[in-house]
Design an enzyme around this catalytic site. Structure first.
Site, PDB file in Angstrom:
ATOM      1  N   HIS A 115       0.838  -1.202   0.000  1.00 53.66           N
ATOM      2  CA  HIS A 115       0.000   0.000   0.000  1.00 53.66           C
ATOM      3  C   HIS A 115       0.880   1.263   0.000  1.00 53.66           C
ATOM      4  CE1 HIS A 115      -3.395   2.630   1.365  1.00 53.66           C
ATOM      5  NE2 HIS A 115      -2.398   3.294   1.923  1.00 53.66           N
ATOM      6  N   GLU A 116       1.849   1.299   0.902  1.00 52.68           N
ATOM      7  CA  GLU A 116       2.689   2.501   1.005  1.00 52.68           C
ATOM      8  C   GLU A 116       3.459   2.753  -0.292  1.00 52.68           C
ATOM      9  OE1 GLU A 116       2.245   4.568   3.341  1.00 52.68           O
ATOM     10  OE2 GLU A 116       0.986   3.175   4.472  1.00 52.68           O
ATOM     11  N   HIS A 119       1.695   4.832  -2.691  1.00 51.24           N
ATOM     12  CA  HIS A 119       1.893   6.280  -2.497  1.00 51.24           C
ATOM     13  C   HIS A 119       3.246   6.712  -3.063  1.00 51.24           C
ATOM     14  CE1 HIS A 119      -1.665   6.633  -0.130  1.00 51.24           C
ATOM     15  NE2 HIS A 119      -1.204   5.997   0.936  1.00 51.24           N
ATOM     16  N   HIS A 125      -5.174   7.839  -1.856  1.00 49.07           N
ATOM     17  CA  HIS A 125      -6.117   6.837  -1.352  1.00 49.07           C
ATOM     18  C   HIS A 125      -7.314   6.695  -2.273  1.00 49.07           C
ATOM     19  CE1 HIS A 125      -4.470   7.051   2.996  1.00 49.07           C
ATOM     20  NE2 HIS A 125      -3.935   6.056   2.305  1.00 49.07           N
TER      21      HIS A 125
END
Lengths: 432, 80
Positions: A115-116, A119, A125
């Site tokens: 997930h990170e 970014h 998100h």
């Protein structure tokens, strides 16, 4: 999905883990981090290589306040955070979490890291709950795969994964049946600045074809666009390929039926691909009752799937399923579209989900979710020549040609500076 | 479960409300607060009630990523 507004210019990225968690073996952490990167390499041409020294993405497991002004909060709560490409791409994990590997217990490192790194690559998100880029921890998933929403997001930034068979400069758009589904592979134009759109970037209309190509019409000529420039071999004559269609088109759009509509003066034409789809031209007043002649621009807006027409300072909404198709409350002022100017030249929605308004030699990127022109750096309007047509130097008087201007004025950037990230700005870019 | 004041902090931290300035007290009208809760509920896939109901409270205490959901709140991107 949501895009932050920056991405890496290079696709071969490097990383290092500067601080490890205390309760896991380093080799296991190395493996999980590489697996988390591999999530994104599966659908793009991105590569991630561990390296010492200066790297693109630095990974740290930190406790509490750790120098970037965004302290961690102990077990639970906030698990990790990462910086978007233009802010360095670094990923920080809360060292006080019970990080785990291949286990339902604790906080699964792979899930959070994947997930990170989304970014770190430029994804914000998502409000799609099952997407990896949704903000809430999803727990351990032994058969993890990216959601369609994540795949579309990352491919909007970096293109689809290609077969490594060498450069592809093919241009198959003029051959019926030649479409192979891989048209949107980013291709580099050998001499991208060598075209007349650089001298005068104002154009008549822009649209996406049903096959996924983006075309720009100007006068008697047209260009096909690539991800960051124009395709080689252009311009071509509109009359050579859209038989029966005149030059100097006012407006166009491709509807969800896959047909493209062109407007000029009081008339309109409908095409299926590059073949006229019936007896045209017809009168706008008959086929699009309630819409004026001599339009400036038109589009199908993703916000509701309806057709919008723009002229002067006003716009009209056209819904073919309603009677009348234009409500009596129209026209309305264009100022309702926050930040969009009057007297437009063109508008369309690009494949990344944003709506783009063009006027003279510049454009505005409209964020449909926020319903306003994006407030980002460089500011809009930006130069069409530089950002859309690949012109090395935009004509004098245009704006927004610096890809790094304004980076040091906002809060997140100053945080990055405090942290002292070894970040090479030349490897990132804001995109159009 | 978070109280109203914790919910305010949460909504500020993740971009649904403009952060308060330094040590000054921040007076907020109910409409702004409700709108922020509605935005959060919509983003999180909850029923949009504008109330700090139990589902919203439960979602606010879930472990999560520290990056803001709404990047740029405070500028005109969250205006509507």
């Amino acid at each position: 999905y949501a895009l932050q507004g920056s991405r890496w210019k290079v696709k071969d990225l490097t990383y290092k883990i500067s601080k490890y968690p205390s309760k896991l073996k380093r080799a296991e952490v190395d493996k999980e981090i590489q697996r988390a990167f591999d999530v994104w390499t599966g659908y793009t041409d991105l590569t991630f290589t561990p390296k010492s020294g200066q790297v693109h993405i630095e990974i740290r497991f930190e406790y509490g306040e750790h120098g970037d002004g965004d302290p961690f909060d102990g077990p639970g709560g906030t698990l990790a955070h990462a910086y978007f490409p233009v802010f360095g791409g670094d990923a920080h994990f809360d060292a006080s979490e019970a990080w785990s590997i291949n286990s339902y217990k604790g906080t699964n490192l792979f899930q959070v890291a994947a997930h990170e790194f989304g970014h770190s690559l430029g994804l914000s998100h998502s409000d799609v709950r099952q997407a990896l880029m949704a903000p809430f921890y999803r727990g351990y998933d032994p058969v993890f795969d990216l959601d369609t929403d994540d795949i579309e997001g990352i491919q909007a930034l970096y293109g689809k994964k290609t077969m490594k068979t060498g450069p592809r400069f093919g241009d198959d758009d003029d051959q019926d049946g030649g479409f192979d589904g891989s048209h949107d592979v980013p291709s580099k134009t050998p001499s991208s600045a060598d075209h007349s759109l650089c001298d005068d970037p104002k154009f008549d209309t822009i649209f996406n074809s049903a096959e996924g190509y983006t075309y720009v019409f100007k006068g008697e000529k047209y260009w096909k666009l690539t991800e960051n420039s124009v395709a080689p071999g252009y311009p071509k004559l509109i009359s050579d390929n859209w038989i029966g269609l005149p030059g100097n088109i006012d407006a166009s759009f491709t509807y969800k039926n896959g047909k493209t509509y062109f407007f000029k003066g009081s008339k309109y034409w409908r095409y299926k691909g590059k073949r006229v789809d019936g007896l045209y031209p017809k009168e706008i007043s008959e086929g699009f009752t309630g819409i004026p002649d001599d339009l400036d621009a038109s589009m199908v807006w993703s916000g509701n799937g309806k057709i919008y027409f723009f002229k002067g300072s006003k716009f009209w909404r056209f819904d073919p399923s309603q009677r009348p198709p234009v409500k009596s409350t129209y026209p309305k002022p264009i100022s309702n579209w926050d930040g969009v100017p009057n007297n437009l030249n063109a508008v369309f929605q690009w494949t990344n989900g944003y709506t783009y308004f063009f006027k003279d030699n510049a454009y505005y990127r409209f964020n449909d979710r926020a319903f306003a022109v994006d407030a980002t750096t460089p500011a809009f309007p930006r130069s069409s020549a530089y950002w859309w047509f690949g012109c090395k130097e935009a004509p004098s008087g245009t704006i927004g040609t610096s890809k790094s201007s304004g980076l040091l004025i906002d809060e997140e950037s100053s945080r990055d500076n405090q942290f002292g990230s070894a970040h090479n700005d030349s490897d990132t870019e804001h995109y159009r | 479960a978070p109280s109203d004041s914790n919910a305010l902090l949460y909504l500020s931290q993740f971009g649904y409300l403009a952060p308060s300035k330094g040590n000054s007290s921040h007076l907020m009208d109910e409409k702004t607060y409700r709108k922020a809760i509605e935005d959060f509920q919509a983003f999180a896939g909850l029923e949009v009630t504008g109330e700090l109901d139990s589902d919203t409270q439960k979602t606010m205490v879930l472990p999560r990523c520290g990056v803001k959901d709404k990047v740029g709140t405070g500028d005109n991107r969250a205006k509507r």
